[in-house]
Write a protein that holds these residues in place. Structure first.
Motif, PDB file in Angstrom:
ATOM      1  N   ALA A  96      -0.915  -3.766  -4.559  1.00  0.00           N
ATOM      2  CA  ALA A  96      -1.925  -2.759  -4.233  1.00  0.00           C
ATOM      3  C   ALA A  96      -2.055  -1.752  -5.362  1.00  0.00           C
ATOM      4  O   ALA A  96      -1.111  -1.515  -6.118  1.00  0.00           O
ATOM      5  CB  ALA A  96      -1.553  -2.035  -2.937  1.00  0.00           C
ATOM      6  N   LEU A 153      -8.030   2.418  -1.754  1.00  0.00           N
ATOM      7  CA  LEU A 153      -6.821   1.605  -1.803  1.00  0.00           C
ATOM      8  C   LEU A 153      -7.246   0.145  -1.836  1.00  0.00           C
ATOM      9  O   LEU A 153      -7.897  -0.347  -0.905  1.00  0.00           O
ATOM     10  CB  LEU A 153      -5.973   1.894  -0.559  1.00  0.00           C
ATOM     11  N   ALA A 161       0.827  -1.207   0.000  1.00  0.00           N
ATOM     12  CA  ALA A 161       0.000   0.000   0.000  1.00  0.00           C
ATOM     13  C   ALA A 161       0.859   1.254   0.000  1.00  0.00           C
ATOM     14  O   ALA A 161       0.581   2.222  -0.721  1.00  0.00           O
ATOM     15  CB  ALA A 161      -0.919  -0.010   1.220  1.00  0.00           C
TER      16      ALA A 161
END
Length: 324
Positions: A165, A137, A61
């Protein structure tokens, strides 16, 4: 003008430990040639002791946010696709939220096994189109090495750990297929096929996590048929065919499945992003990993038309068509 969910940034994380096929030769009746010829896998990454799914998801992320040029405060929601959470609850997504220092918005997990990222992507798109979030996200992360039966050569040599991600952002489009962003999605499941791929344990049965069990030959046949069908269905929704596709970014399970599916959709293999030789089957992490690696390699470029498709335990399967 309409709202589109556009990929703003992408990133991935792989554990430090690399496990080549040869490492299995000491404990199993197998070989590098046997594994490679049947799966296309040459190596995979295994999480370190104490390294969790949320740890890897957070690192992926962070990479995606950096690639997008955004801060965590710009994010409204986090969706994590995983079948190997740190704990029964809370969700991995809320753990990632905490580790990123995000104190606003919301976070939740999606569990559709290897198809999880496709399902998460479709859900993120729905949140954006409905106005529930502007930026989401979307993460796929797995530590499948923790649920392997190390005596079963038909399964334990196939899987790896990792995370990928991407950030989806609401942007304005014209409504044409030339728009950037998610253009269509097709989701499916059929619980009659549960025995083909499952884990033989759980909270309300054994009280333990269990190990992966798979009927490989039967699953292969279902995978090729259903992956081709869902890819074609997603393309048909927007009036496109395989000839319009720049890249298929498939779930990275088995090279023979990937090759057969591409042929059914009439897309040549030089327009398929393949990473499983280096990562193995990372389940819900495999598509975002491949997207991130594909962009880093210079394969996937802005404006390219992509089809992502995956099938996993359930059985659950689906496809998303998007313009990068």
């Amino acid at each position: 003008m309409i709202v589109r969910s556009v990929v703003k940034g992408v990133g991935h994380y792989l554990p430090e430990r690399v496990v080549p096929n040869a490492e299995f030769e000491a404990t199993l009746d197998t070989s590098d040639d046997w594994i490679t010829s049947r799966s296309g896998i040459e190596r995979r990454h295994f999480a370190a002791e104490g390294e969790t799914t949320s740890d890897m998801a957070t690192k992926a992320a962070t990479a995606a946010l950096e690639n997008a040029g955004l801060a965590v405060d710009d994010i409204d929601a986090i969706i994590v696709a995983t079948s190997t959470p740190d704990l029964t609850f809370p969700s991995v997504a809320t753990m990632v939220q905490g580790k990123l220092g995000m104190t606003r918005g919301f976070a939740f997990d999606v569990q559709a096994v290897c198809a999880g990222f496709v399902f998460a992507l479709a859900n993120a798109n729905a949140l954006i189109l409905s106005g529930q979030a502007k930026r989401v996200l979307v993460i796929g992360a797995e530590t499948f090495s923790r649920i392997m039966d190390w005596t079963d050569r038909s399964t334990c040599v196939l899987f790896g750990d990792g995370a990928g991600a991407l950030v989806l952002e609401a942007q304005t489009g014209t409504g044409a297929v030339s728009d950037r962003g998610i253009l269509s999605a097709d989701l499916n499941s059929d619980g009659r096929y549960r025995e083909m791929l499952y884990v033989d344990g759980g909270v309300s049965t054994t009280g333990q996590s269990g190990k992966v069990r798979m009927q490989g030959n039967a699953l292969f046949r279902q995978a090729v048929e259903k992956l081709a069908q869902t890819a074609e269905a997603a393309l048909d929704k927007i009036g496109l065919t395989g000839a319009d596709v720049d890249w298929i970014v498939p779930h990275q399970a088995n090279l023979r499945i990937i090759t057969a599916t591409a042929a059914r959709v009439d897309v040549p293999m030089d327009r398929v992003v393949v990473t499983l030789q280096d990562h193995g089957n990372t389940s819900a992490a495999s598509i975002p990993l491949a997207l991130s690696v594909g962009q880093a390699r210079g394969q996937i470029k802005q404006g390219d038309l992509l089809v992502t498709e995956a099938i996993g335990g359930g059985l659950a399967w689906g496809a998303v068509v998007l313009r990068w």
